[in-house]
Scaffold this motif. Structure first.
Motif, PDB file in Angstrom:
ATOM      1  N   SER A 193       0.845  -1.190   0.000  1.00 54.32           N
ATOM      2  CA  SER A 193       0.000   0.000   0.000  1.00 54.32           C
ATOM      3  C   SER A 193       0.874   1.231   0.000  1.00 54.32           C
ATOM      4  CB  SER A 193      -0.914   0.010   1.222  1.00 54.32           C
ATOM      5  OG  SER A 193      -1.536   1.267   1.369  1.00 54.32           O
ATOM      6  N   PRO A 194       0.457   2.312  -0.691  1.00 52.43           N
ATOM      7  CA  PRO A 194       1.230   3.560  -0.640  1.00 52.43           C
ATOM      8  C   PRO A 194       1.295   4.165   0.760  1.00 52.43           C
ATOM      9  CG  PRO A 194      -0.368   3.597  -2.443  1.00 52.43           C
ATOM     10  CD  PRO A 194      -0.679   2.409  -1.615  1.00 52.43           C
ATOM     11  N   LEU A 195       0.353   3.819   1.641  1.00 51.20           N
ATOM     12  CA  LEU A 195       0.338   4.398   2.979  1.00 51.20           C
ATOM     13  C   LEU A 195       1.476   3.895   3.854  1.00 51.20           C
ATOM     14  CD1 LEU A 195      -3.462   4.504   3.898  1.00 51.20           C
ATOM     15  CD2 LEU A 195      -2.016   6.296   2.941  1.00 51.20           C
ATOM     16  N   TRP A 196       2.166   2.839   3.413  1.00 50.16           N
ATOM     17  CA  TRP A 196       3.319   2.388   4.197  1.00 50.16           C
ATOM     18  C   TRP A 196       4.395   3.467   4.270  1.00 50.16           C
ATOM     19  CZ3 TRP A 196       3.806  -1.267   7.604  1.00 50.16           C
ATOM     20  CH2 TRP A 196       2.995  -2.410   7.540  1.00 50.16           C
ATOM     21  N   THR A 197       4.526   4.268   3.201  1.00 49.69           N
ATOM     22  CA  THR A 197       5.560   5.307   3.190  1.00 49.69           C
ATOM     23  C   THR A 197       5.319   6.367   4.265  1.00 49.69           C
ATOM     24  OG1 THR A 197       6.017   4.951   0.840  1.00 49.69           O
ATOM     25  CG2 THR A 197       6.718   7.054   1.793  1.00 49.69           C
ATOM     26  N   PRO A 198       4.149   7.037   4.312  1.00 44.49           N
ATOM     27  CA  PRO A 198       3.937   8.008   5.401  1.00 44.49           C
ATOM     28  C   PRO A 198       3.885   7.364   6.779  1.00 44.49           C
ATOM     29  CG  PRO A 198       1.917   7.709   4.133  1.00 44.49           C
ATOM     30  CD  PRO A 198       3.015   7.029   3.371  1.00 44.49           C
ATOM     31  N   LEU A 199       3.434   6.121   6.870  1.00 43.73           N
ATOM     32  CA  LEU A 199       3.397   5.445   8.170  1.00 43.73           C
ATOM     33  C   LEU A 199       4.802   5.253   8.716  1.00 43.73           C
ATOM     34  CD1 LEU A 199       2.003   3.870  10.448  1.00 43.73           C
ATOM     35  CD2 LEU A 199       2.083   1.842   8.975  1.00 43.73           C
ATOM     36  N   LEU A 200       5.689   4.707   7.900  1.00 40.66           N
ATOM     37  CA  LEU A 200       7.058   4.473   8.353  1.00 40.66           C
ATOM     38  C   LEU A 200       7.791   5.793   8.590  1.00 40.66           C
ATOM     39  CD1 LEU A 200       8.050   1.455   6.068  1.00 40.66           C
ATOM     40  CD2 LEU A 200       7.368   1.424   8.470  1.00 40.66           C
ATOM     41  N   ALA A 201       7.523   6.799   7.748  1.00 38.56           N
ATOM     42  CA  ALA A 201       8.141   8.108   7.963  1.00 38.56           C
ATOM     43  C   ALA A 201       7.711   8.704   9.300  1.00 38.56           C
ATOM     44  CB  ALA A 201       7.777   9.053   6.818  1.00 38.56           C
ATOM     45  N   THR A 202       6.441   8.537   9.649  1.00 34.75           N
ATOM     46  CA  THR A 202       5.949   9.024  10.934  1.00 34.75           C
ATOM     47  C   THR A 202       6.656   8.332  12.090  1.00 34.75           C
ATOM     48  OG1 THR A 202       3.769   9.523  10.004  1.00 34.75           O
ATOM     49  CG2 THR A 202       3.911   9.253  12.393  1.00 34.75           C
ATOM     50  N   LEU A 203       6.791   7.025  12.013  1.00 40.55           N
ATOM     51  CA  LEU A 203       7.421   6.272  13.101  1.00 40.55           C
ATOM     52  C   LEU A 203       8.914   6.541  13.213  1.00 40.55           C
ATOM     53  CD1 LEU A 203       5.612   2.824  12.683  1.00 40.55           C
ATOM     54  CD2 LEU A 203       5.146   4.616  14.372  1.00 40.55           C
ATOM     55  N   VAL A 204       9.545   6.954  12.124  1.00 47.67           N
ATOM     56  CA  VAL A 204      10.983   7.236  12.156  1.00 47.67           C
ATOM     57  C   VAL A 204      11.273   8.653  12.637  1.00 47.67           C
ATOM     58  CG1 VAL A 204      13.032   7.529  10.711  1.00 47.67           C
ATOM     59  CG2 VAL A 204      11.579   5.523  10.399  1.00 47.67           C
ATOM     60  N   VAL A 205      10.491   9.635  12.171  1.00 49.22           N
ATOM     61  CA  VAL A 205      10.809  11.046  12.419  1.00 49.22           C
ATOM     62  C   VAL A 205      10.100  11.600  13.648  1.00 49.22           C
ATOM     63  CG1 VAL A 205      10.702  13.366  11.454  1.00 49.22           C
ATOM     64  CG2 VAL A 205      11.268  11.439   9.971  1.00 49.22           C
ATOM     65  N   LEU A 206       8.795  11.360  13.764  1.00 50.50           N
ATOM     66  CA  LEU A 206       7.996  12.050  14.771  1.00 50.50           C
ATOM     67  C   LEU A 206       8.389  11.732  16.217  1.00 50.50           C
ATOM     68  CD1 LEU A 206       5.822  14.169  14.756  1.00 50.50           C
ATOM     69  CD2 LEU A 206       4.088  12.369  14.856  1.00 50.50           C
ATOM     70  N   PRO A 207       8.768  10.487  16.573  1.00 56.90           N
ATOM     71  CA  PRO A 207       9.185  10.258  17.969  1.00 56.90           C
ATOM     72  C   PRO A 207      10.348  11.139  18.407  1.00 56.90           C
ATOM     73  CG  PRO A 207       8.764   8.170  16.877  1.00 56.90           C
ATOM     74  CD  PRO A 207       8.710   9.215  15.817  1.00 56.90           C
ATOM     75  N   TRP A 208      11.289  11.390  17.505  1.00 51.47           N
ATOM     76  CA  TRP A 208      12.418  12.242  17.864  1.00 51.47           C
ATOM     77  C   TRP A 208      11.986  13.695  18.033  1.00 51.47           C
ATOM     78  CZ3 TRP A 208      16.639  10.134  19.601  1.00 51.47           C
ATOM     79  CH2 TRP A 208      16.983   8.842  19.184  1.00 51.47           C
ATOM     80  N   LEU A 209      11.028  14.146  17.210  1.00 53.79           N
ATOM     81  CA  LEU A 209      10.532  15.513  17.348  1.00 53.79           C
ATOM     82  C   LEU A 209       9.756  15.686  18.650  1.00 53.79           C
ATOM     83  CD1 LEU A 209       9.351  16.281  13.698  1.00 53.79           C
ATOM     84  CD2 LEU A 209      11.454  16.998  14.823  1.00 53.79           C
TER      85      LEU A 209
END
Length: 219
Positions: free
Chosen positions: A38-54
């Motif tokens: 699914s194309p939604l895997w890209t924003p999902l994984l990006a969220t889990l990689v970037v947002l916790p650090w922010l």
């Protein structure tokens, strides 16, 4: 107990909608070329990689103003509310693990008031916009990306302040001004990325539909 109740209600409601179905193959021609389910895997994984650090960033360094980034409205626009809720819960848990000074109660407060409440308000605001103004590209980008983010984050901040949650390093008299400015900073990034995704990567927006926002209005 209020934060625990809000989290459990939101998470239970989202899971009852079976959000994992959104990660199935929604657009076969696109996903077959990329090899993704699914194309939604890209924003999902990006969220889990970037947002916790922010989310953990204010506790990882010493600064006079510990201003907190949210990103919840962008997550809701890309993943949809049912999938955004468990994703933001995971982000809060990861921020707790990454930050040695973030305790469990603060991580819970962060998850609820910077994640779940804004994303729920943004979802409700989007439903109202579609009912009042219809499905137009400008309404989606400006109404949901910019205005919706400002309203949702500022309203969540006011609710948090009403319950006694203050901003570290910010005078109480200036707390609402700080929340308003933070909401606008978040809204600029959210609206900008929303416009870019609509133009170049609409498949990354679970709340967007070409048939609904573009083809429906052709003469």
């Amino acid at each position: 107990m209020l934060e625990i109740t809000l989290l459990l209600v939101a998470l239970t409601t989202a899971l009852l909608m079976r959000p994992w179905r959104q990660l199935a193959n929604r657009t076969p021609l696109v996903t077959q070329e990329r090899g993704d389910s699914s194309p939604l895997w890209t924003p999902l994984l990006a969220t889990l990689v970037v947002l916790p650090w922010l989310w953990a960033l204010p506790t990882l360094h010493q600064m006079p103003l510990q201003l907190q980034w949210s990103g919840a409205c962008l997550v809701m626009l890309t993943l949809g509310w049912p999938l955004a809720v468990p994703t933001l819960c995971a982000v809060g848990a990861m921020a707790y693990v990454f930050s040695p000074t973030l305790d469990a109660s603060e991580a819970l407060r962060l998850t609820v008031w910077h994640g779940l409440v804004p994303t729920t308000l943004a979802m409700l605001w989007g439903a109202l916009l579609r009912r009042w103004l219809g499905t137009r590209v400008f309404v989606y980008i400006f109404g949901r990306g910019f205005v919706g983010t400002v309203i949702s984050l500022f309203a969540a901040g006011l609710l948090s302040a009403a319950l006694g949650h203050s901003l570290p390093g910010v005078n109480q008299d200036l707390g609402n001004i700080a929340r308003w400015l933070m909401a606008w900073g978040d809204a600029v990034v959210t609206g900008m990325l929303c416009a870019v995704f609509v133009a170049y990567r609409p498949q990354w927006l679970a709340t967007w539909s070409d048939d609904l926002y573009l083809y429906q209005h052709k003469p």
